[in-house]
Motif scaffolding. Structure first.
Motif, PDB file in Angstrom:
ATOM      1  N   HIS A   1      -4.928  -0.257  -6.783  1.00 28.13           N
ATOM      2  CA  HIS A   1      -4.162   0.741  -7.524  1.00 28.13           C
ATOM      3  C   HIS A   1      -4.638   2.130  -7.132  1.00 28.13           C
ATOM      4  O   HIS A   1      -5.722   2.301  -6.567  1.00 28.13           O
ATOM      5  N   MET A   2      -3.831   3.124  -7.435  1.00 29.93           N
ATOM      6  CA  MET A   2      -4.217   4.507  -7.215  1.00 29.93           C
ATOM      7  C   MET A   2      -5.058   4.988  -8.395  1.00 29.93           C
ATOM      8  O   MET A   2      -4.850   4.566  -9.532  1.00 29.93           O
TER       9      MET A   2
ATOM     10  N   VAL B   1      -7.227   4.538  -2.239  1.00 26.53           N
ATOM     11  CA  VAL B   1      -6.761   3.409  -3.041  1.00 26.53           C
ATOM     12  C   VAL B   1      -7.969   2.617  -3.530  1.00 26.53           C
ATOM     13  O   VAL B   1      -8.885   2.321  -2.756  1.00 26.53           O
ATOM     14  N   GLN B   2      -7.985   2.285  -4.801  1.00 29.17           N
ATOM     15  CA  GLN B   2      -9.088   1.523  -5.383  1.00 29.17           C
ATOM     16  C   GLN B   2      -8.709   0.053  -5.445  1.00 29.17           C
ATOM     17  O   GLN B   2      -7.610  -0.289  -5.883  1.00 29.17           O
TER      18      GLN B   2
ATOM     19  N   LEU C   1       0.825  -1.202   0.000  1.00 30.23           N
ATOM     20  CA  LEU C   1       0.000   0.000   0.000  1.00 30.23           C
ATOM     21  C   LEU C   1       0.865   1.260   0.000  1.00 30.23           C
ATOM     22  O   LEU C   1       0.577   2.227  -0.713  1.00 30.23           O
ATOM     23  N   GLN C   2       1.916   1.238   0.788  1.00 29.81           N
ATOM     24  CA  GLN C   2       2.821   2.378   0.806  1.00 29.81           C
ATOM     25  C   GLN C   2       3.497   2.544  -0.551  1.00 29.81           C
ATOM     26  O   GLN C   2       3.692   3.668  -1.031  1.00 29.81           O
TER      27      GLN C   2
ATOM     28  N   THR D   1     -10.180  -4.626   2.724  1.00 22.47           N
ATOM     29  CA  THR D   1      -9.785  -3.416   1.986  1.00 22.47           C
ATOM     30  C   THR D   1     -10.724  -2.239   2.243  1.00 22.47           C
ATOM     31  O   THR D   1     -10.686  -1.255   1.514  1.00 22.47           O
ATOM     32  N   GLU D   2     -11.551  -2.314   3.296  1.00 25.76           N
ATOM     33  CA  GLU D   2     -12.517  -1.246   3.549  1.00 25.76           C
ATOM     34  C   GLU D   2     -11.859   0.059   3.982  1.00 25.76           C
ATOM     35  O   GLU D   2     -12.428   1.139   3.838  1.00 25.76           O
ATOM     36  N   THR D   3     -10.652   0.000   4.515  1.00 30.29           N
ATOM     37  CA  THR D   3     -10.022   1.196   5.087  1.00 30.29           C
ATOM     38  C   THR D   3      -8.810   1.656   4.267  1.00 30.29           C
ATOM     39  O   THR D   3      -7.850   2.180   4.821  1.00 30.29           O
TER      40      THR D   3
END
Length: 291
Positions: free
Chosen positions: A261-262, A150-151, A127-128, A144-146
């Motif tokens: 991904h962003m 980020v999609q 994620l970073q 992945t709720e938080t």
């Protein structure tokens, strides 16, 4: 009107098969649309390129000469596209153990369809890596709720398994129930692990937590008998550590796997990789044919 690439492709298709109907099928357009495109080309050039009758389509003398140039232009254009595609790279971040055969199928499909390549980037925190723009797309295990901006797209779920040191008393058991984990010290990967204290209600959480910061630290801590670990089933055949022993885990919740991904990443490459990733996930879910 300017001559566009679609005009040249339409003309080359008709000239190649000498039929508007067959060329339209090859180009996946309607025959009237193809006829309009050819008429536009001839109008722009002010030259008749094709002689049409009710039975056949033939090149005019000018059309035959023009076709030779068109074929060279289209070939050069395709070579340029191929060269550019091979220079394109999608950086795929992951923290540990890519699911197989999903990863291999997705990457092979993406590279074959796009001509681009995938660079595999092992990182403690995918994620970073996304947020710092050192990765374009990343494999994420867990909820992945938080994830903020980020999609993420959920692909499939993995079963969990327990792992311990070979000298641990747990190694003597045939299986372990999810509710019994609180009796054991639990080694957790705080950065990219799939199982932590929050995986249980407060009254059922393990009494002792040993924190590690990456997969390698986690493996060696479990091997040193600091506690037991919980990982996806893939680790059973992908972690050939002589000091580890795997134990079946019953009644454990599944561990979700997603690709993230962003929103401002390379859209076309990301979209094509997502398509390949989802298709590979569907193959993974399809049971093998019965013999």
């Amino acid at each position: 009107m300017e001559v566009e690439l679609r005009h040249l492709r339409a003309f080359a298709a008709v000239a190649g098969v000498q039929s508007f109907s067959r060329a339209a099928k090859e180009l996946s357009i309607t025959q009237p649309a193809l006829s309009r495109t050819i008429a536009q080309l001839e109008g722009a050039l002010n030259v008749r390129l094709l002689d049409r009758t009710s039975r056949q389509v033939e090149l005019t003398e000018g059309g035959a000469e023009f076709l030779a140039h068109v074929e060279r232009v289209l070939a050069t254009f395709e070579q340029a596209l191929a060269c550019a595609r091979h220079m394109l790279t999608l950086r795929f971040g992951f923290s540990w153990l890519l699911p197989d055969p999903w990863a291999q199928q997705a990457i092979h499909s993406f590279e074959g369809a796009t001509g681009a390549s995938v660079t595999l980037l092992r990182t403690d925190d995918p994620l970073q890596a996304l947020r710092q723009r050192t990765a374009d797309i990343a494999l994420i295990r867990g909820e992945t709720e938080t994830l903020g901006n980020v999609q993420a797209v959920h692909l499939f779920d993995e079963t969990r398994i327990a792992v311990c040191a070979r000298q641990c008393d747990l190694a003597k058991q045939g299986s372990l129930d999810w509710s019994e984990i609180q009796k054991w010290p639990l080694v957790v990967n705080t950065i990219s692990g799939t199982t932590g204290p929050e995986s249980w209600p407060a009254e059922q959480r393990p009494r002792e937590i040993i924190e590690t910061a990456n997969y390698d630290e986690w493996v060696e801590s479990v091997a040193a008998d600091r506690g037991i670990g919980i990982v996806p089933e893939v680790a059973r055949h992908r972690t050939p550590h002589p000091a580890l022993h795997f134990v079946d885990l019953t009644n454990a919740p599944l561990s979700p796997v997603s690709v993230a991904h962003m929103p401002d990443g390379p859209r076309t490459l990301i979209r094509r990789f997502m398509e390949a990733a989802i298709a590979a996930a569907r193959l993974r879910a399809t049971p093998p044919p019965s013999v």
